[in-house]
Design a protein around this motif. Sequence first.
Motif, PDB file in Angstrom:
ATOM      1  N   UNK A   1       0.853  -1.193   0.000  1.00 29.26           N
ATOM      2  CA  UNK A   1       0.000   0.000   0.000  1.00 29.26           C
ATOM      3  C   UNK A   1       0.887   1.240   0.000  1.00 29.26           C
ATOM      4  N   UNK A   2       0.638   2.123  -0.963  1.00 28.52           N
ATOM      5  CA  UNK A   2       1.399   3.368  -1.072  1.00 28.52           C
ATOM      6  C   UNK A   2       0.440   4.547  -1.063  1.00 28.52           C
ATOM      7  N   UNK A   3       0.982   5.715  -0.759  1.00 22.71           N
ATOM      8  CA  UNK A   3       0.189   6.945  -0.852  1.00 22.71           C
ATOM      9  C   UNK A   3       0.830   7.865  -1.878  1.00 22.71           C
ATOM     10  N   UNK A   4      -0.011   8.625  -2.572  1.00 22.80           N
ATOM     11  CA  UNK A   4       0.435   9.651  -3.514  1.00 22.80           C
ATOM     12  C   UNK A   4      -0.028  10.995  -2.981  1.00 22.80           C
ATOM     13  N   UNK A   5       0.853  11.981  -3.014  1.00 16.18           N
ATOM     14  CA  UNK A   5       0.519  13.308  -2.501  1.00 16.18           C
ATOM     15  C   UNK A   5       0.917  14.355  -3.528  1.00 16.18           C
ATOM     16  N   UNK A   6      -0.007  15.297  -3.808  1.00 15.84           N
ATOM     17  CA  UNK A   6       0.324  16.357  -4.762  1.00 15.84           C
ATOM     18  C   UNK A   6       0.857  17.589  -4.043  1.00 15.84           C
ATOM     19  N   UNK A   7       1.152  18.646  -4.797  1.00 16.86           N
ATOM     20  CA  UNK A   7       1.742  19.860  -4.226  1.00 16.86           C
ATOM     21  C   UNK A   7       0.788  20.592  -3.299  1.00 16.86           C
ATOM     22  N   UNK A   8      -0.497  20.288  -3.379  1.00 19.36           N
ATOM     23  CA  UNK A   8      -1.485  20.916  -2.495  1.00 19.36           C
ATOM     24  C   UNK A   8      -1.641  20.153  -1.178  1.00 19.36           C
ATOM     25  N   UNK A   9      -0.960  19.033  -1.076  1.00 18.07           N
ATOM     26  CA  UNK A   9      -1.070  18.222   0.138  1.00 18.07           C
ATOM     27  C   UNK A   9      -2.209  17.226   0.075  1.00 18.07           C
ATOM     28  N   UNK A  10      -2.863  17.139  -1.086  1.00 15.69           N
ATOM     29  CA  UNK A  10      -3.951  16.158  -1.241  1.00 15.69           C
ATOM     30  C   UNK A  10      -3.345  14.761  -1.429  1.00 15.69           C
ATOM     31  N   UNK A  11      -4.031  13.781  -0.877  1.00 12.27           N
ATOM     32  CA  UNK A  11      -3.461  12.435  -0.846  1.00 12.27           C
ATOM     33  C   UNK A  11      -4.474  11.390  -1.297  1.00 12.27           C
ATOM     34  N   UNK A  12      -3.971  10.417  -2.057  1.00 11.34           N
ATOM     35  CA  UNK A  12      -4.771   9.241  -2.414  1.00 11.34           C
ATOM     36  C   UNK A  12      -3.921   8.003  -2.158  1.00 11.34           C
ATOM     37  N   UNK A  13      -4.575   6.845  -2.090  1.00 11.25           N
ATOM     38  CA  UNK A  13      -3.874   5.606  -1.780  1.00 11.25           C
ATOM     39  C   UNK A  13      -4.014   4.618  -2.928  1.00 11.25           C
ATOM     40  N   UNK A  14      -3.072   3.699  -2.959  1.00 12.03           N
ATOM     41  CA  UNK A  14      -3.072   2.691  -4.021  1.00 12.03           C
ATOM     42  C   UNK A  14      -2.479   1.401  -3.476  1.00 12.03           C
ATOM     43  N   UNK A  15      -3.044   0.281  -3.902  1.00 13.04           N
ATOM     44  CA  UNK A  15      -2.549  -1.034  -3.478  1.00 13.04           C
ATOM     45  C   UNK A  15      -2.155  -1.849  -4.703  1.00 13.04           C
ATOM     46  N   UNK A  16      -1.029  -2.502  -4.612  1.00  9.16           N
ATOM     47  CA  UNK A  16      -0.581  -3.366  -5.707  1.00  9.16           C
ATOM     48  C   UNK A  16       0.127  -4.584  -5.136  1.00  9.16           C
ATOM     49  N   UNK A  17       0.315  -5.561  -5.999  1.00 11.05           N
ATOM     50  CA  UNK A  17       0.941  -6.816  -5.575  1.00 11.05           C
ATOM     51  C   UNK A  17       2.128  -7.107  -6.494  1.00 11.05           C
ATOM     52  N   UNK A  18       3.245  -7.473  -5.878  1.00 13.08           N
ATOM     53  CA  UNK A  18       4.426  -7.801  -6.666  1.00 13.08           C
ATOM     54  C   UNK A  18       4.918  -9.202  -6.319  1.00 13.08           C
ATOM     55  N   UNK A  19       5.864  -9.672  -7.123  1.00 17.63           N
ATOM     56  CA  UNK A  19       6.403 -11.023  -6.931  1.00 17.63           C
ATOM     57  C   UNK A  19       7.928 -10.964  -6.890  1.00 17.63           C
ATOM     58  N   UNK A  20       8.489 -11.566  -5.849  1.00 19.24           N
ATOM     59  CA  UNK A  20       9.940 -11.684  -5.707  1.00 19.24           C
ATOM     60  C   UNK A  20      10.292 -13.167  -5.672  1.00 19.24           C
ATOM     61  N   UNK A  21      11.119 -13.586  -6.599  1.00 16.69           N
ATOM     62  CA  UNK A  21      11.569 -14.983  -6.629  1.00 16.69           C
ATOM     63  C   UNK A  21      13.057 -14.984  -6.309  1.00 16.69           C
ATOM     64  N   UNK A  22      13.422 -15.605  -5.190  1.00 14.07           N
ATOM     65  CA  UNK A  22      14.809 -15.594  -4.759  1.00 14.07           C
ATOM     66  C   UNK A  22      15.606 -16.692  -5.448  1.00 14.07           C
ATOM     67  N   UNK A  23      16.830 -16.335  -5.776  1.00 13.60           N
ATOM     68  CA  UNK A  23      17.725 -17.261  -6.468  1.00 13.60           C
ATOM     69  C   UNK A  23      18.077 -18.451  -5.579  1.00 13.60           C
ATOM     70  N   UNK A  24      18.129 -19.632  -6.166  1.00 21.17           N
ATOM     71  CA  UNK A  24      18.536 -20.827  -5.429  1.00 21.17           C
ATOM     72  C   UNK A  24      20.049 -21.004  -5.446  1.00 21.17           C
TER      73      UNK A  24
END
Length: 250
Positions: free
Chosen positions: A192-215
């Motif tokens: 979950x991340x937040x985005x903020x503009x120069x006016x101080x207004x804020x919105x949120x966003x959720x995303x999913x990522x994948x990390x595959x560790x080397x064997x």
Amino acid sequence: MEPSKEFDELFADMKNVERSNEARRNTWLAVKGRMEKKKRRVFPAIISLAIVAIASFLIITYLMPSEPEQTAKSLTNEEVIMAVLEREYNGPDEELERLMQEWFDLQSKTNAESQEEYDKLLDSKEYKDYMNYYYSSFSEYFTENELKQAINTVMVFKYNHFLLDNDISIHLEKVQIEQEKDHPNIYRPIIEVSLTNSKGEKIFHTLKEEFIFSKTEPGKIGRYNVLSDSDGIPLRDKIENFDAYVTTDK
């Protein structure tokens, strides 16, 4: 050196006894020899103690790890993931943008029509500084091959240019790391991340990522992918159309 108490007492006894000069001289020599013998016993003992102390210090110093070795500690996979996400989702990074712009400016001013001429560009300070910034930021966490791939496909610092163009800042708010049971080297964090503009207004966003560790290189990421964004809306779209999403959230 001041006479010892023992010497004082013996000397006082000598003065109170009527004796010949020769006897007194012999007594004095005996007392002196006794005192010197005592000093000889004490002095080697002090030297021995000093040698033992120095030897002990050298042994301890040798056996103790140096400061970098003491502080160096292998990161867990979860810590590696968090380090990458904190680097990726806190910004924008203005230093990266400056280095990228210098590299682009050099390319625009240089007419490289052959591979040889382009290779000279790749040997320039501008290009090396630009690439070194990527490597200093992420080489600790990725295998070399995957980092090259991530740079070439803009998988790292992927939103930086859009954040700067739209005067938006991003901040990592919360991360839930999920490890796949059947494949323990695969992690899919919910971010979950937040985005903020120069006016101080804020919105949120959720995303999913994948990390595959080397064997073959434990502790290093061998594959890195973005899987999905919240509500199917890409994060880039929210950055470029921030005002529309502020209105929607209200």
